[in-house]
Design an enzyme around this catalytic site. Structure first.
Site, PDB file in Angstrom:
ATOM      1  N   ARG A  90       0.804  -1.221   0.000  1.00 48.52           N
ATOM      2  CA  ARG A  90       0.000   0.000   0.000  1.00 48.52           C
ATOM      3  C   ARG A  90       0.838   1.272   0.000  1.00 48.52           C
ATOM      4  O   ARG A  90       0.378   2.323  -0.426  1.00 48.52           O
ATOM      5  CB  ARG A  90      -0.907  -0.017   1.216  1.00 48.52           C
ATOM      6  CG  ARG A  90      -1.663  -1.343   1.253  1.00 48.52           C
ATOM      7  CD  ARG A  90      -2.980  -1.363   1.732  1.00 48.52           C
ATOM      8  NE  ARG A  90      -3.762  -0.220   1.500  1.00 48.52           N
ATOM      9  CZ  ARG A  90      -5.066  -0.254   1.530  1.00 48.52           C
ATOM     10  NH1 ARG A  90      -5.671  -1.377   1.727  1.00 48.52           N
ATOM     11  NH2 ARG A  90      -5.768   0.823   1.365  1.00 48.52           N
ATOM     12  N   GLU A  93       1.109   3.917  -2.879  1.00 46.98           N
ATOM     13  CA  GLU A  93      -0.079   4.745  -3.130  1.00 46.98           C
ATOM     14  C   GLU A  93       0.120   6.158  -2.612  1.00 46.98           C
ATOM     15  O   GLU A  93      -0.298   7.117  -3.248  1.00 46.98           O
ATOM     16  CB  GLU A  93      -1.312   4.130  -2.476  1.00 46.98           C
ATOM     17  CG  GLU A  93      -1.721   2.797  -3.047  1.00 46.98           C
ATOM     18  CD  GLU A  93      -2.865   2.161  -2.262  1.00 46.98           C
ATOM     19  OE1 GLU A  93      -3.410   2.792  -1.330  1.00 46.98           O
ATOM     20  OE2 GLU A  93      -3.207   1.016  -2.585  1.00 46.98           O
ATOM     21  N   HIS A 120       2.960  -2.857  -6.519  1.00 48.89           N
ATOM     22  CA  HIS A 120       2.460  -1.494  -6.674  1.00 48.89           C
ATOM     23  C   HIS A 120       3.583  -0.451  -6.704  1.00 48.89           C
ATOM     24  O   HIS A 120       3.328   0.731  -6.872  1.00 48.89           O
ATOM     25  CB  HIS A 120       1.465  -1.158  -5.555  1.00 48.89           C
ATOM     26  CG  HIS A 120       0.168  -1.885  -5.691  1.00 48.89           C
ATOM     27  ND1 HIS A 120       0.026  -3.221  -5.391  1.00 48.89           N
ATOM     28  CD2 HIS A 120      -1.044  -1.469  -6.118  1.00 48.89           C
ATOM     29  CE1 HIS A 120      -1.211  -3.594  -5.612  1.00 48.89           C
ATOM     30  NE2 HIS A 120      -1.887  -2.553  -6.057  1.00 48.89           N
ATOM     31  N   TYR A 139       1.759  -5.238 -10.421  1.00 49.21           N
ATOM     32  CA  TYR A 139       0.523  -5.925 -10.092  1.00 49.21           C
ATOM     33  C   TYR A 139      -0.465  -5.594 -11.219  1.00 49.21           C
ATOM     34  O   TYR A 139      -0.515  -4.452 -11.681  1.00 49.21           O
ATOM     35  CB  TYR A 139      -0.003  -5.468  -8.725  1.00 49.21           C
ATOM     36  CG  TYR A 139      -1.136  -6.329  -8.263  1.00 49.21           C
ATOM     37  CD1 TYR A 139      -0.892  -7.625  -7.823  1.00 49.21           C
ATOM     38  CD2 TYR A 139      -2.439  -5.870  -8.311  1.00 49.21           C
ATOM     39  CE1 TYR A 139      -1.944  -8.439  -7.433  1.00 49.21           C
ATOM     40  CE2 TYR A 139      -3.491  -6.684  -7.926  1.00 49.21           C
ATOM     41  CZ  TYR A 139      -3.233  -7.976  -7.486  1.00 49.21           C
ATOM     42  OH  TYR A 139      -4.272  -8.790  -7.108  1.00 49.21           O
TER      43      TYR A 139
END
Length: 191
Positions: A90, A93, A120, A139
């Site tokens: 995460r 992001e 990511h 991904y």
């Protein structure tokens, strides 16, 4: 193989296997690895997330481990490093919103230094504007984002354990590719 100085860029809820396994592999072969995160001082940690593929439409997420920060982000001098590793999870992001993070990514991309990204992590390549015309993987949900940024998805039918090498850029879709991903990164580091 001569010892190299590697920067490992993480943030809270970085994918556990994509941070911990590369760290251990790189240390095992004798490289010095500095782990950094914006706004996290030496001696602190980020929390990791464990993503798994259990037959759902997307991965599941579980609480991982505490991952130690070994260097202050604000003191990073990109010229001091031979390579950069960007795990997924995460954290990319929100790391993509940090201009200093993007400057570090641009440094490695424009200087042709070994750059390993997975999952990511390629969000940072897109946000830094360095993926245009480059072959890469990530991904699968990042494919539209990367192609809009000018990247070439390679191969078109990439599996979770595959890897793509384009010059100094080594990319992979997720932690099942860690062996291939790190093998190719080490090969490029050793040139």
């Amino acid at each position: 193989m001569s010892s190299k100085h590697i920067l490992l860029l993480v943030g809270d809820f970085v994918e556990d296997y994509e941070a911990m396994v590369p760290l251990q592999i790189l240390q095992m072969v004798g490289h010095q690895v500095d782990t950094v995160c914006p706004d996290k001082p030496v001696g602190s940690h980020v929390v990791t997330a464990i993503h798994d593929f259990e037959g759902h439409q997307t991965y599941s997420e579980k609480w991982g481990h505490n991952f130690a920060i070994t260097t202050n982000f604000e003191r990073i001098v990109p010229d001091d490093y031979d390579g950069l590793v960007i795990p997924g999870g995460r954290s990319p992001e929100y790391l993509q919103l940090n201009e200093q993070v993007l400057e570090i990514v641009r440094h490695f991309a424009t200087k042709g230094k070994p750059l390993a990204v997975t999952c990511h992590g390629p969000y940072l390549l897109s946000a830094a504007g360095v993926v245009g015309g480059r072959r890469c993987q990530a991904y699968p949900t990042l494919r539209p984002e990367l192609e809009r940024a000018g990247a070439i998805w390679d191969p078109p039918s990439a599996e979770f354990d595959s890897v793509c090498v384009d010059g100094n850029l080594v990319s992979a879709p997720a932690w099942p590719a860690n062996p291939a991903w790190m093998r190719e990164f080490l090969r490029i580091l050793d040139k």
